[in-house]
Design a protein around this motif. Structure first.
Motif, PDB file in Angstrom:
ATOM      1  N   ASN A 131      -3.222   3.950   5.775  1.00 12.82           N
ATOM      2  CA  ASN A 131      -2.115   3.157   5.244  1.00 12.82           C
ATOM      3  C   ASN A 131      -1.183   2.675   6.350  1.00 12.82           C
ATOM      4  O   ASN A 131      -0.699   1.541   6.318  1.00 12.82           O
ATOM      5  CB  ASN A 131      -1.342   3.982   4.216  1.00 12.82           C
ATOM      6  N   TYR A 167      -5.974  -0.030  -1.735  1.00  7.78           N
ATOM      7  CA  TYR A 167      -6.400   1.364  -1.818  1.00  7.78           C
ATOM      8  C   TYR A 167      -7.553   1.561  -0.858  1.00  7.78           C
ATOM      9  O   TYR A 167      -8.601   0.933  -0.994  1.00  7.78           O
ATOM     10  CB  TYR A 167      -6.815   1.720  -3.244  1.00  7.78           C
ATOM     11  N   THR A 168      -7.377   2.455   0.109  1.00  4.76           N
ATOM     12  CA  THR A 168      -8.433   2.680   1.099  1.00  4.76           C
ATOM     13  C   THR A 168      -9.579   3.491   0.521  1.00  4.76           C
ATOM     14  O   THR A 168     -10.652   3.556   1.125  1.00  4.76           O
ATOM     15  CB  THR A 168      -7.871   3.426   2.324  1.00  4.76           C
ATOM     16  N   ASP A 204      -5.022   9.724   3.172  1.00  3.64           N
ATOM     17  CA  ASP A 204      -5.209   8.646   4.150  1.00  3.64           C
ATOM     18  C   ASP A 204      -3.895   8.031   4.628  1.00  3.64           C
ATOM     19  O   ASP A 204      -3.700   6.823   4.603  1.00  3.64           O
ATOM     20  CB  ASP A 204      -6.134   7.558   3.592  1.00  3.64           C
ATOM     21  N   TRP A 205      -2.992   8.871   5.100  1.00  2.31           N
ATOM     22  CA  TRP A 205      -1.764   8.372   5.727  1.00  2.31           C
ATOM     23  C   TRP A 205      -2.093   7.443   6.887  1.00  2.31           C
ATOM     24  O   TRP A 205      -1.446   6.409   7.088  1.00  2.31           O
ATOM     25  CB  TRP A 205      -0.917   9.539   6.235  1.00  2.31           C
ATOM     26  N   ARG A 258       4.878  -1.328   2.609  1.00  2.00           N
ATOM     27  CA  ARG A 258       4.295   0.007   2.536  1.00  2.00           C
ATOM     28  C   ARG A 258       5.359   0.974   2.044  1.00  2.00           C
ATOM     29  O   ARG A 258       6.512   0.934   2.495  1.00  2.00           O
ATOM     30  CB  ARG A 258       3.787   0.486   3.907  1.00  2.00           C
ATOM     31  N   THR A 298       0.842  -1.191   0.000  1.00  2.00           N
ATOM     32  CA  THR A 298       0.000   0.000   0.000  1.00  2.00           C
ATOM     33  C   THR A 298       0.879   1.242   0.000  1.00  2.00           C
ATOM     34  O   THR A 298       2.037   1.206   0.404  1.00  2.00           O
ATOM     35  CB  THR A 298      -0.951   0.020   1.219  1.00  2.00           C
ATOM     36  N   TRP A 299       0.326   2.317  -0.490  1.00  2.00           N
ATOM     37  CA  TRP A 299       0.884   3.653  -0.323  1.00  2.00           C
ATOM     38  C   TRP A 299      -0.250   4.639  -0.486  1.00  2.00           C
ATOM     39  O   TRP A 299      -1.325   4.304  -1.003  1.00  2.00           O
ATOM     40  CB  TRP A 299       2.036   3.935  -1.293  1.00  2.00           C
ATOM     41  N   ALA A 300      -0.049   5.847  -0.029  1.00  2.00           N
ATOM     42  CA  ALA A 300      -1.101   6.855  -0.069  1.00  2.00           C
ATOM     43  C   ALA A 300      -1.284   7.391  -1.481  1.00  2.00           C
ATOM     44  O   ALA A 300      -0.333   7.475  -2.256  1.00  2.00           O
ATOM     45  CB  ALA A 300      -0.763   8.000   0.887  1.00  2.00           C
ATOM     46  N   TYR A 345      -2.368  -4.283  -4.545  1.00  2.00           N
ATOM     47  CA  TYR A 345      -2.280  -2.955  -3.947  1.00  2.00           C
ATOM     48  C   TYR A 345      -3.553  -2.645  -3.160  1.00  2.00           C
ATOM     49  O   TYR A 345      -4.668  -2.775  -3.681  1.00  2.00           O
ATOM     50  CB  TYR A 345      -2.071  -1.898  -5.030  1.00  2.00           C
ATOM     51  N   THR A 366       6.290   4.936   1.886  1.00  2.00           N
ATOM     52  CA  THR A 366       5.884   6.182   2.514  1.00  2.00           C
ATOM     53  C   THR A 366       7.116   7.027   2.811  1.00  2.00           C
ATOM     54  O   THR A 366       8.245   6.659   2.478  1.00  2.00           O
ATOM     55  CB  THR A 366       5.054   5.929   3.789  1.00  2.00           C
TER      56      THR A 366
END
Length: 467
Positions: free
Chosen positions: A246, A236-237, A242-243, A258, A178-180, A234, A260
């Motif tokens: 994640n 995605y929220t 959305d730090w 992750r 994941t990443w923002a 991946y 970031t």
């Protein structure tokens, strides 16, 4: 008794617990060493700070030192005082070759090369770096090892292969990575490919007038991101950026990887310790077979108001050097994971055993030219243009449409280019007609469809679902 000279210092309150308390303590320490000065530090919402400085300048009352988020650097260059002259003066020119000011050693020549270059124009250091971060990839070593992944991915291709290995685990996490959805990730993905957001070398060799959010490098990244999402790798929220969400996914072990900011190092380490897994850290993956183009710098810098009397200016300059002396820059890194901005602060941390005990903290500094294994000034530097944050907002909305609505990357990012170009054109018209006063062009963050977050929220996310 002589009345102390007041140095007004307006800083962005980043909301992390204890953040402003430390800065106020440093102000008091400086006053103790220099009783002829009083440091008046005001912590203000970093999202509104640049607009408030512009308003104060219009009223003829700007602070001696103002902090600007990196995305507003062009606006800081362009800002004017009531007399129509540039509001800020070059830090380097004001230092005028001195090696100390009021007994405080000048540290500008000790800055990490990439950091100094980022805030320079034609070799002239215009503002003083304060908060500095770089991009990193973090891994849950226990999950990766179980999946047969022996080291962190160093390329996009290796990252995709690692995702497939994690997905094959019988009792593995719901997603692999994941990443923002945040502008920094687009910038970093472009940088490692040697791509640009703007003409004239990202606005570095001349004033940026044209933006391109649908370049070959951008679409390569967007299509790669979309492919990972469609494959279920991946997470995605659905929120921008959305730090918190994640970070929580990593803390809950819902992902093995992750990507970031280095600013999250302390939080990520706390999450791993709380959940009981081993964490590993590496640099943002590049493209296989292609030279690594660079590491985008984010954070803030301190700007010196022009036209100050000599006593006030020297006090302001001395305070800037004091904030970045080896001890204070090292302590800022320990407290907040921000990159120690000078070679001397890096060496101090090394000598004190900090990096031996916390080896993953070395990496961000090394990428930005840190001693001794630094990579120097990257060939690709961050973009410089008006309403940068507005353009980033456009990117994130476009990416949200690609991920959630199945929008075609090429056509959707062509639309995004046109939208971002309108923002830049509006900024330039406003600059010419009125100076930089439009609040929209002075925004430093974007929260479209997203909630603002605080350090306390991030600390809560560290504890995960079991905390």
């Amino acid at each position: 008794m002589t009345t102390p000279t007041v140095i007004d210092v307006w800083l962005g309150d980043l909301t992390f617990p204890g953040y402003m308390d430390r800065l106020h303590r440093l102000g008091a320490e400086f006053e103790k060493a220099h009783p002829e000065y009083r440091i008046n530090i005001e912590g203000r919402d970093f999202r509104n700070l640049s607009k408030e400085i512009a308003e104060a300048a219009d009223a003829g009352r700007p602070p001696a030192i103002g902090e600007f988020y990196f995305a507003v650097t062009q606006a800081a260059y362009d800002m004017r005082g009531r007399d129509g002259k540039p509001l800020f003066t070059s830090v380097q020119q004001a230092i005028a070759g001195r090696t100390e000011i009021l007994g405080e050693p000048v540290v500008v020549d000790d800055l990490l090369p990439a950091v100094r270059e980022h805030y320079s124009r034609d070799g002239d250091l215009v503002s003083m770096p304060a908060v500095v971060t770089a991009m990193l990839i973090y891994g849950n070593q226990d999950l990766l090892r179980a999946a047969g992944v022996e080291r962190l991915p160093t390329t996009w291709e290796e990252l995709e292969a690692a995702c497939e290995a994690v997905a094959a685990l019988p009792d593995g996490p719901s997603h692999a990575v994941t990443w923002a959805n945040h502008g920094l990730f687009f910038q970093q993905a472009l940088a490692v490919q040697g791509g640009h957001l703007a003409d004239h070398d990202n606005g570095r060799s001349g004033r940026a007038s044209r933006l391109d959010l649908s370049s070959k490098e951008m679409l390569t990244f967007v299509e790669y991101w979309q492919r990972l999402h469609r494959a279920g790798h991946y997470l995605y929220t659905g929120k921008i950026p959305d730090w918190e969400g994640n970070l929580k996914a990593f803390a809950d072990q819902d992902v093995a990887l992750r990507i970031t900011s280095s600013n999250d190092l302390n939080y990520m380490a706390q999450a791993a310790e709380h959940a009981g897994f081993e964490m590993t850290v590496g640099r943002f993956p590049g493209r296989a077979g292609e030279p690594y183009g660079g590491n985008i710098i984010a954070g803030t810098s301190l700007w010196l108001t022009a036209g100050l009397d000599e006593v006030t200016q020297d006090g302001a300059l001395a305070f800037m050097q004091f904030l970045n002396n080896p001890r204070n820059a090292a302590d800022r890194h320990i407290a907040s994971s921000f990159v120690p901005v000078t070679r001397s602060s890096y060496r101090l941390l090394e000598d004190e055993g900090w990096f031996e005990a916390n080896p993953y903290h070395r990496l961000a500094s090394a990428q930005l030219g840190g001693y001794p294994e630094g990579e120097g000034v990257p060939p690709c530097r961050g973009a410089l243009f008006g309403d940068f944050a507005g353009a980033q907002d456009v990117m994130t909305r476009a990416m949200g449409d690609v991920l959630l609505q199945g929008a075609d990357p090429a056509s959707r990012f062509a639309e995004a280019t046109a939208e971002a170009q309108e923002l830049l054109d509006a900024y330039e018209r406003d600059r010419v007609d009125n100076g930089v006063r439009n609040p929209e062009s002075l925004r430093v963050e974007y929260f479209t469809g997203a909630e603002a977050y605080t350090g306390a929220q991030l600390e809560n996310a560290v504890r995960g679902s079991n905390g």
